[in-house]
Design a protein around this motif. Structure first.
Motif, short mmCIF file in Angstrom:
data_model
loop_
_atom_site.label_atom_id
_atom_site.label_comp_id
_atom_site.label_asym_id
_atom_site.label_seq_id
_atom_site.Cartn_x
_atom_site.Cartn_y
_atom_site.Cartn_z
N SER A 183 -6.03 55.10 -56.58
CA SER A 183 -5.69 56.46 -56.56
C SER A 183 -4.70 56.69 -55.36
O SER A 183 -5.21 57.06 -54.24
CB SER A 183 -6.75 57.45 -56.53
N ASP A 184 -3.42 56.50 -55.49
CA ASP A 184 -2.21 56.86 -54.57
C ASP A 184 -2.63 56.06 -53.25
O ASP A 184 -2.41 56.61 -52.35
CB ASP A 184 -2.21 58.25 -54.22
N LEU A 185 -3.41 54.82 -53.28
CA LEU A 185 -3.67 53.99 -52.03
C LEU A 185 -2.36 53.21 -52.11
O LEU A 185 -2.22 52.34 -52.73
CB LEU A 185 -4.86 53.34 -52.46
N PRO A 186 -2.06 52.58 -50.63
CA PRO A 186 -1.18 51.65 -50.32
C PRO A 186 -1.57 50.43 -50.77
O PRO A 186 -2.76 50.17 -50.46
CB PRO A 186 -0.79 51.97 -49.25
N PRO A 187 -0.95 49.50 -51.23
CA PRO A 187 -1.60 48.05 -51.42
C PRO A 187 -2.13 47.47 -50.07
O PRO A 187 -1.39 47.50 -48.93
CB PRO A 187 -0.52 47.19 -52.03
N GLY A 188 -3.20 46.79 -50.17
CA GLY A 188 -3.76 45.96 -48.82
C GLY A 188 -4.49 47.08 -47.80
O GLY A 188 -4.49 46.56 -46.80
N ILE A 189 -4.65 48.26 -48.09
CA ILE A 189 -5.02 49.27 -47.08
C ILE A 189 -6.27 48.78 -46.40
O ILE A 189 -6.44 48.99 -45.38
CB ILE A 189 -5.22 50.67 -47.75
N GLU A 190 -7.35 48.16 -47.17
CA GLU A 190 -8.36 47.59 -46.73
C GLU A 190 -8.32 46.70 -45.58
O GLU A 190 -9.13 46.51 -44.77
CB GLU A 190 -9.40 47.23 -47.58
N ASN A 191 -7.14 46.05 -45.43
CA ASN A 191 -6.80 45.12 -44.38
C ASN A 191 -6.31 45.51 -43.30
O ASN A 191 -5.94 44.99 -42.24
CB ASN A 191 -5.91 44.02 -44.86
#
Length: 371
Positions: A174-182
């Motif tokens: 949901s509207d999250l940038p790719p790889g935000i968990e990193n």
């Protein structure tokens, strides 16, 4: 007397004949003519001569020394470049590139790779810091309410609800940038927003329960309503699902009845802690039996009806979104019931909205920071 064919003389004669025959069968090999090695006086290397230049170049050196591309190859590449819609100046650069020798072409390619690496580095450096968009904030609000109203939720405070909301966001992207968990800084921003929305959702739930009392702000006292004036469970459940995609189900009514039961016993600063402890106690009593757990919630519903008004509740089927949230919580917290422990009640910080609610000063603007 020995025979002439067995004596030493015969033996010597045979050996001599054999030796002569062997010599007659050997073809002499002519020796190559000797040639004096001429020394190149202009060479700085001792012992160098003209013969060393007759040795063919190794394959690698031969490829590096390759000349410009052939005319046919140049025409083919230029036609392909036109199909790719290169600009006129780019076609000129391509012609110059094809006219170079292979060593120069390879050097130019490597130079362009380094330049591209610099450009990518500049783009990454210029990327603005992550911020929660309005669309993402709306999704977090919706998922936070769905998580708190889920009958599968093991506890209302702590890291577990935050993890559930994050799992839903990650599943739907949901509207999250790719790889935000990193990216640690971006995850910190997102986690703070999730915690804030969960705090607001808990505050909304508690306000729905606390309307069983009327706060006399003028005299700073709390007036208990008569049981006949209390909202019945069905009306209270409607307040909870208003503005959400949740529906009034038997499981939701059981959770709301538990909230009201805990609130009547302790509406102060440790309300959410007491509520979590009540869930822990119920799981311990049930010992993993869903039938026992359902029986306890059914008893809470019947008790609530006796205290706050008997009403026939029309249960609805679970909404698809709520069912998805329930399934995800059930999958990610399957062992939460066995690992959850009773937490000590600690006094909230100054200005905590639970305290404001208890004092009657919370109002509609009160924010529950007891998270």
């Amino acid at each position: 007397m020995s025979s002439a064919f067995s004596g030493p003389a015969f033996r010597e004669r045979m050996l001599a004949a054999a030796a002569q025959r062997n010599q007659s069968n050997v073809t002499p090999v002519p020796l190559p003519p000797t040639r004096k090695r001429t020394r190149d006086e202009s060479s700085s290397v001792a012992g160098s001569d003209d013969d060393q230049y007759d040795t063919p170049l190794p394959p690698l050196l031969s490829s590096l020394a390759a000349g410009p591309a052939s005319r046919n190859a140049t025409v083919a590449v230029r036609n392909y470049a036109k199909k790719q819609k290169l600009r006129g100046d780019q076609l000129t650069q391509l012609d110059a590139f094809l006219s170079d020798i292979q060593t120069v072409r390879e050097g130019k390619l490597f130079t362009l790779l380094l330049a591209m690496q610099n450009d990518v580095g500049n783009i990454i450096t210029a990327t603005p810091a992550f911020a929660v968009s309005p669309q993402l904030k709306t999704n977090i609000q919706s998922y936070s309410l769905s998580v708190l109203l889920s009958p599968k939720l093991a506890q209302y405070r702590g890291e577990l609800p935050v993890q559930h909301v994050w799992n839903i966001l990650k599943k739907h992207g949901s509207d999250l940038p790719p790889g935000i968990e990193n990216i640690l800084a971006d995850m910190k921003t997102l986690t703070s927003e999730i915690q804030e929305q969960l705090t607001q959702a808990r505050s909304s739930c508690k306000k729905n329960v606390r309307i069983i009392r009327v706060d006399d702000k003028k005299n700073k006292i709390t007036i208990e309503l008569e049981p006949s004036q209390h909202q019945n469970l069905f009306a209270l459940a409607q307040c909870f699902v208003d503005g959400t995609k949740c529906r009034i189900t038997n499981a939701l009514c059981g959770r709301i009845a538990l909230m009201r039961d805990v609130y009547l016993a302790n509406s102060g600063t440790s309300f959410w802690t007491d509520l979590d402890n009540a869930l822990v106690l119920m799981r311990q009593v049930a010992e993993g039996s869903e039938d026992a757990r359902d029986a306890m919630f059914e008893d809470l519903i019947e008790t609530d009806k006796k205290l706050h008004g008997t009403v026939d509740i029309i249960y609805q089927s679970t909404h698809d979104l709520q069912q998805e949230v329930d399934d995800l919580i059930d999958a990610t917290s399957a062992d939460a019931a066995s690992t959850a422990t009773r937490r000590d009640c600690s006094p909230p910080p100054e200005g905590d909205s639970d305290q404001l609610d208890a004092d009657g000063g919370g109002g509609a603007e009160a924010v529950d920071t007891n998270s």
